[in-house]
Design a protein around this motif. Structure first.
Motif, mmCIF file in Angstrom:
data_model
loop_
_atom_site.group_PDB
_atom_site.id
_atom_site.type_symbol
_atom_site.label_atom_id
_atom_site.label_comp_id
_atom_site.label_asym_id
_atom_site.label_seq_id
_atom_site.Cartn_x
_atom_site.Cartn_y
_atom_site.Cartn_z
ATOM 1 N N GLY A 1 -6.845 2.252 -5.389
ATOM 2 C CA GLY A 1 -6.720 0.968 -6.074
ATOM 3 C C GLY A 1 -7.186 0.989 -7.515
ATOM 4 O O GLY A 1 -6.751 0.170 -8.319
ATOM 5 N N TYR B 1 -10.092 -6.109 1.696
ATOM 6 C CA TYR B 1 -10.571 -5.870 0.331
ATOM 7 C C TYR B 1 -11.448 -7.020 -0.135
ATOM 8 O O TYR B 1 -11.273 -8.163 0.271
ATOM 9 N N HIS C 1 0.805 -1.219 0.000
ATOM 10 C CA HIS C 1 0.000 0.000 0.000
ATOM 11 C C HIS C 1 0.843 1.277 0.000
ATOM 12 O O HIS C 1 1.643 1.515 0.894
ATOM 13 N N TYR D 1 -2.337 8.775 -5.142
ATOM 14 C CA TYR D 1 -3.051 7.546 -4.753
ATOM 15 C C TYR D 1 -4.516 7.598 -5.176
ATOM 16 O O TYR D 1 -5.178 8.615 -5.024
ATOM 17 N N PHE E 1 -1.315 -5.227 -0.515
ATOM 18 C CA PHE E 1 -2.130 -4.422 -1.439
ATOM 19 C C PHE E 1 -1.811 -4.803 -2.893
ATOM 20 O O PHE E 1 -2.700 -4.891 -3.742
#
Length: 217
Positions: free
Chosen positions: A78, A137, A34, A75, A109
């Motif tokens: 995702g 997730y 991450h 960022y 991640f």
């Protein structure tokens, strides 16, 4: 190992590219943890996976997601990071058009992003998912999971508890046409600290070598 800069969806992405002399060598990309918790392409797990693949004869690329290191952008929960990974794979394939095998490896991640990339790219023939954060997730997009691979985690992982990983593996194993291998490293935490790193890397290497041997029969 050459530093590379290649185009991503939000500007340039920074990577490390490690080619083989063999023009049709298999290729692999390695995805880091991450970005908002210190994850970079120089993370120890990512670095060690990168070199393990290279030693097995792969041409390998690892890179920084948007907003990390010299990679442009910021960022994106995702969503953008998945696009970054697709761009990285495009770049790797453009340099290695003769490659017959394509693998993706991801840590934490990066494992979640890697599994999503599988769904977009049918040419991926295998995957390594190290410490997938199945508690954080949703992995239900893997229906069905398009290729076989290895999920590896530690029994003492407090970031992504082993029970959640085992549940994910159980769901994936119900699917037909693929084989999901699952290895747990006794006593290891999320980051495969100390001697657990060597165990993890040797387990991954044994798995990948076996798959490559099977594919040439």
């Amino acid at each position: 190992m050459p530093e590379v800069i290649f185009p991503g969806p939000e500007g340039r992405l920074e990577g490390r590219y490690h080619p083989q002399k063999d023009r049709d060598a298999p290729i692999a990309i390695v995805l880091h943890p991450h970005p908002q918790f210190g994850g970079t392409m120089n993370n120890k797990v990512v670095y060690n996976l990168h070199y393990a693949f290279h030693q097995m004869g792969f041409t390998v690329l690892r890179f920084n997601f948007r907003g990390v290191g010299r990679s442009q952008g910021e960022y994106d929960q995702g969503v953008g990071e998945l696009s970054d990974a697709a761009s990285a794979l495009d770049y790797l394939q453009s340099m290695n058009a003769n490659s017959k095998h394509c693998w993706v490896a991801g840590f934490s991640f990066g494992a979640w992003i890697g599994m999503q990339l599988l769904m977009r790219r049918p040419e991926i023939t295998g995957f390594i998912s190290a410490s997938p954060p199945a508690n954080m997730y949703d992995f239900s997009f893997l229906a069905p999971c398009p290729s076989s691979g290895l999920i590896i985690n530690g029994t003492a992982d407090r970031v992504a508890p082993p029970a959640d990983t085992t549940a994910l593996v159980g769901k994936l194993k119900e699917q037909k046409g693929i084989t999901i291998s699952h290895e747990e490293i006794e006593g290891s935490g999320h980051f495969f600290e100390g001697p657990h790193m060597e165990t993890m890397i040797s387990t991954v290497s044994d798995y990948v070598k076996r798959r490559l041997t099977e594919s040439t029969r």
